[in-house]
Design an enzyme around this catalytic site. Sequence first.
Site, PDB file in Angstrom:
ATOM      1  N   SER A  13       0.854   8.579   3.247  1.00 14.45           N
ATOM      2  CA  SER A  13       0.884   8.556   4.715  1.00 14.45           C
ATOM      3  C   SER A  13      -0.503   8.366   5.305  1.00 14.45           C
ATOM      4  O   SER A  13      -0.675   7.619   6.274  1.00 14.45           O
ATOM      5  CB  SER A  13       1.492   9.855   5.252  1.00 14.45           C
ATOM      6  OG  SER A  13       2.841   9.959   4.900  1.00 14.45           O
ATOM      7  N   HIS A  22       8.276   7.855   0.194  1.00 12.09           N
ATOM      8  CA  HIS A  22       9.044   9.067   0.511  1.00 12.09           C
ATOM      9  C   HIS A  22      10.538   8.749   0.513  1.00 12.09           C
ATOM     10  O   HIS A  22      11.343   9.488  -0.070  1.00 12.09           O
ATOM     11  CB  HIS A  22       8.703   9.592   1.913  1.00 12.09           C
ATOM     12  CG  HIS A  22       7.332  10.135   2.074  1.00 12.09           C
ATOM     13  ND1 HIS A  22       6.529   9.754   3.125  1.00 12.09           N
ATOM     14  CD2 HIS A  22       6.621  11.038   1.368  1.00 12.09           C
ATOM     15  CE1 HIS A  22       5.381  10.403   3.053  1.00 12.09           C
ATOM     16  NE2 HIS A  22       5.407  11.191   1.984  1.00 12.09           N
ATOM     17  N   ARG A  41       3.100  10.287  -8.082  1.00 15.22           N
ATOM     18  CA  ARG A  41       2.564   8.916  -8.101  1.00 15.22           C
ATOM     19  C   ARG A  41       1.609   8.708  -9.265  1.00 15.22           C
ATOM     20  O   ARG A  41       1.681   7.707  -9.959  1.00 15.22           O
ATOM     21  CB  ARG A  41       1.818   8.613  -6.795  1.00 15.22           C
ATOM     22  CG  ARG A  41       2.687   8.639  -5.571  1.00 15.22           C
ATOM     23  CD  ARG A  41       1.863   8.539  -4.326  1.00 15.22           C
ATOM     24  NE  ARG A  41       0.996   9.729  -4.250  1.00 15.22           N
ATOM     25  CZ  ARG A  41       0.196  10.021  -3.247  1.00 15.22           C
ATOM     26  NH1 ARG A  41       0.107   9.211  -2.225  1.00 15.22           N
ATOM     27  NH2 ARG A  41      -0.529  11.115  -3.260  1.00 15.22           N
TER      28      ARG A  41
END
Length: 158
Positions: free
Chosen positions: A127, A17, A90
């Site tokens: 996350s 991030h 990603r």
Amino acid sequence: MRRVVCPGSFDPITNGHLDIIIRSARLYDEVTVAVLINLEKSSLFTVDERIDILQTVTKEFPNVKVRKFHGLLVDFCKQNDIPAIVKGIRVVSDFDYELQMAQLNYRLSGVETLFMPTNPEYSFLSSSRVKEIARYGGDVSGLVPDLVHKLLIERLRG
């Protein structure tokens, strides 16, 4: 002034991030990091904690500001005169999902979405994976900012 938003839940913020935010801050005059308030999702850190963390880890970039939002991201963009969204990509499956969202957002509001490929060093990072690894005692240093690493250990093993 060239303005963009980097949205997310950031629970917790990862180095992936942070990489997208920093790269955006180098390209745009103003970057708003928009922290999603999702009442239906159980979060490890409160929205206010996530905002404090993000403000701390981006403090060396004066053109980055952190705000919270709920509802439609395009409404947040319109209310804050932000013409574009930056999304980190990603893998191909991210692109499939984000492309549909980008097209829908444009249809709803005219807000553009810009895709930024993630640094390959972080292409595996999320996350939820970080939280899972930390929950079971794995080492997540190097995957998250040092402050987040400290807070994760306190929160999960505390």
